[in-house]
Motif scaffolding. Structure first.
Motif, PDB file in Angstrom:
ATOM      1  N   TYR A 201       0.801  -1.227   0.000  1.00 50.32           N
ATOM      2  CA  TYR A 201       0.000   0.000   0.000  1.00 50.32           C
ATOM      3  C   TYR A 201       0.837   1.282   0.000  1.00 50.32           C
TER       4      TYR A 201
ATOM      5  N   VAL B 172       3.218   0.653   8.222  1.00 46.47           N
ATOM      6  CA  VAL B 172       2.628   1.374   9.359  1.00 46.47           C
ATOM      7  C   VAL B 172       3.158   0.827  10.683  1.00 46.47           C
TER       8      VAL B 172
ATOM      9  N   CYS C 201      -2.853   3.234  12.217  1.00 49.48           N
ATOM     10  CA  CYS C 201      -3.823   2.358  11.553  1.00 49.48           C
ATOM     11  C   CYS C 201      -5.158   2.528  12.275  1.00 49.48           C
ATOM     12  N   SER C 202      -6.214   2.801  11.530  1.00 47.73           N
ATOM     13  CA  SER C 202      -7.511   3.029  12.175  1.00 47.73           C
ATOM     14  C   SER C 202      -8.019   1.765  12.861  1.00 47.73           C
ATOM     15  N   LEU C 203      -7.647   0.609  12.314  1.00 44.86           N
ATOM     16  CA  LEU C 203      -8.061  -0.656  12.943  1.00 44.86           C
ATOM     17  C   LEU C 203      -7.371  -0.833  14.296  1.00 44.86           C
TER      18      LEU C 203
ATOM     19  N   ASN D 198      -3.236  -6.412  12.662  1.00 46.71           N
ATOM     20  CA  ASN D 198      -3.411  -4.949  12.655  1.00 46.71           C
ATOM     21  C   ASN D 198      -3.892  -4.479  14.025  1.00 46.71           C
TER      22      ASN D 198
ATOM     23  N   CYS E  23     -11.476  -0.847   9.357  1.00 47.31           N
ATOM     24  CA  CYS E  23     -10.451  -0.091   8.628  1.00 47.31           C
ATOM     25  C   CYS E  23     -11.125   1.035   7.850  1.00 47.31           C
TER      26      CYS E  23
ATOM     27  N   VAL F  57     -10.179   2.667   5.339  1.00 45.60           N
ATOM     28  CA  VAL F  57     -10.018   2.603   3.875  1.00 45.60           C
ATOM     29  C   VAL F  57     -11.002   1.590   3.275  1.00 45.60           C
TER      30      VAL F  57
ATOM     31  N   GLU G 299     -11.403  -7.057   4.508  1.00 46.56           N
ATOM     32  CA  GLU G 299     -11.674  -5.965   5.460  1.00 46.56           C
ATOM     33  C   GLU G 299     -12.860  -5.120   4.995  1.00 46.56           C
TER      34      GLU G 299
ATOM     35  N   CYS H 177      -4.716   4.841   1.784  1.00 47.58           N
ATOM     36  CA  CYS H 177      -4.622   4.799   3.245  1.00 47.58           C
ATOM     37  C   CYS H 177      -3.744   5.983   3.657  1.00 47.58           C
TER      38      CYS H 177
ATOM     39  N   HIS I  82      -2.389   6.637   6.330  1.00 43.92           N
ATOM     40  CA  HIS I  82      -1.259   6.233   7.197  1.00 43.92           C
ATOM     41  C   HIS I  82      -0.114   5.684   6.358  1.00 43.92           C
ATOM     42  N   MET I  83      -0.437   4.786   5.436  1.00 43.32           N
ATOM     43  CA  MET I  83       0.603   4.235   4.550  1.00 43.32           C
ATOM     44  C   MET I  83       1.249   5.364   3.749  1.00 43.32           C
TER      45      MET I  83
HETATM   46 FE1  SF4 Z   1      -4.866   0.205   8.822  1.00 36.85          FE
HETATM   47 FE2  SF4 Z   1      -4.469   1.580   6.558  1.00 36.85          FE
HETATM   48 FE3  SF4 Z   1      -4.322  -1.108   6.565  1.00 36.85          FE
HETATM   49 FE4  SF4 Z   1      -6.655   0.130   6.883  1.00 36.85          FE
HETATM   50  S1  SF4 Z   1      -5.355   0.156   5.064  1.00 36.85           S
HETATM   51  S2  SF4 Z   1      -5.930  -1.621   8.052  1.00 36.85           S
HETATM   52  S3  SF4 Z   1      -6.075   1.942   8.103  1.00 36.85           S
HETATM   53  S4  SF4 Z   1      -2.995   0.324   7.656  1.00 36.85           S
END
Ligand code: SF4
Ligand code: 13P
Length: 338
Positions: free
Chosen positions: A50, A85, A110-112, A138, A197, A199, A225, A290, A292-293
């Protein structure tokens, strides 16, 4: 000294911003510098699918969460540079407590993982003392200390099936992956933590349906997800590496991709004559990135390798207690041939 900044000042900045912000010579060739640092420091760059394509192109290894953990376990590099992340870099550290693990930006979260604070989860777990805890990788290192077996999207079904059928399971933190596993395994005794998540919950079923009508020759492929109403429409459901493999091996020429858009770079490299359409989100933003990524970039990657900061530091007890659930997952994966 750190470049032109005294070390103490740079570290203060780092605490505030999560990454080193130091003026860099604008003519610097990051690719050349990063390759030099890899050799000089015997460093390995591990990148998730990602992150941006320029980082994927310079990485030593690109993979999904399971492949990255496996590579982190087998590497003999002195320094692991994690282009991904925070929870992924923590996992690499737990598997390599003696090695230096750096992450270009500590705020790449990471939102998760955020949706499951360990102190709240602990209370939840106390209400179900006879349940086994399976956590999606995650999650934070501290949550892993409260977990019996870890899993990723590519081995989750094997992990669930490894638990005796009459044994209750708490699955955390992803309710969507949990519901998918419940359906796939036919288990009724699974309690799901209410996390998701950001995203994979952004896709619009209505817009996807329209895209499928516009592209009748395309298959919808989705990461587990995603929410159930998106998964129900999918021709194929799989982890990031599973989706990549499927698009490469399938005879189909066009795919609507319901996961983070970064994976499309590898899909296009592997299958240059096929077409990949990012599944449309339910907002006006044009992409499924994402945030964060995407905090990773070439400048932060270079600085973090040059100064070996920010580093992932974990307390000993967290590593000792938390690594057990990762080891268990690795055993189950190896047995399943993953
Ligand atoms: Fe976490 Fe981003 Fe992966 Fe979603 S895509 S699980 S927010 S790191
Ligand atoms: P996988 O890498 O297991 O496909 O998970 C996707 C993801 O959301 C990583 O953050």
């Amino acid at each position: 000294m750190l470049g032109t900044l005294p070390l103490a000042e740079a570290k203060k900045k780092l605490e505030r911003k999560g990454y080193l912000s130091i003026d860099v010579d604008p003519t610097l060739d990051f690719v050349e510098e990063i390759n030099r640092l890899k050799k000089e420091k015997n460093a390995i760059i591990l990148a998730h699918y990602y992150v941006d394509s320029d980082i994927q192109d310079i990485a030593d290894f690109i993979g999904d969460s399971l492949q990255l953990a496996q590579e982190a376990e087998r590497t003999d590099a002195d320094m692991i540079v994690f282009a991904g992340v925070h929870f992924m870099a923590e996992t690499a550290k737990m598997l390599n407590p003696k090695k230096k693990v750096v992450l270009p930006d500590l705020k790449a979260g990471c939102s998760l993982a955020d949706s499951c604070p360990p102190h709240l989860f602990k209370k939840f777990k106390e209400k179900h003392p006879d349940h086994v805890v399976v956590s999606y990788i995650n999650c934070t290192a501290e949550l892993k200390t409260l977990t019996d077996i870890c899993c990723t999207s590519s081995n989750a079904i094997h992990v669930i099936n490894s638990v005796p059928e009459d044994q209750g399971i708490i699955f955390a933190p992803d309710k969507n992956l949990g519901a998918y596993l419940q359906k796939k395994s036919g288990r009724e005794n699974m309690i799901l933590w209410n996390g998701a998540c950001m995203v994979h919950e952004i896709f619009s079923a209505e817009k996807i349906t329209k895209a499928m009508v516009r592209h009748p020759d395309a298959e919808l492929i989705a990461h587990p997800e995603c929410e159930a109403h998106i998964l129900e429409k999918a021709h194929f459901i799989g982890s990031t590496s599973g989706l990549l493999r499927y698009t490469h091996e399938s005879d189909v020429q066009k795919f609507i991709v319901a996961t983070e858009s970064g994976i499309i770079h590898q899909m296009e490299l592997k299958s240059p004559n096929k077409e990949f359409i990012p599944a449309p989100p339910n907002n006006t933003c044009a992409c499924n990135d994402c945030p964060h990524m995407k905090r990773n970039n070439m400048e932060k990657l270079y600085l973090c390798m040059e100064y070996e900061l920010p580093e992932i530091i974990l307390e000993d007890w967290v590593i000792e207690k938390g690594v057990a659930c990762i080891d268990r997952m690795m055993e189950i994966s190896a047995k399943a041939g993953l």
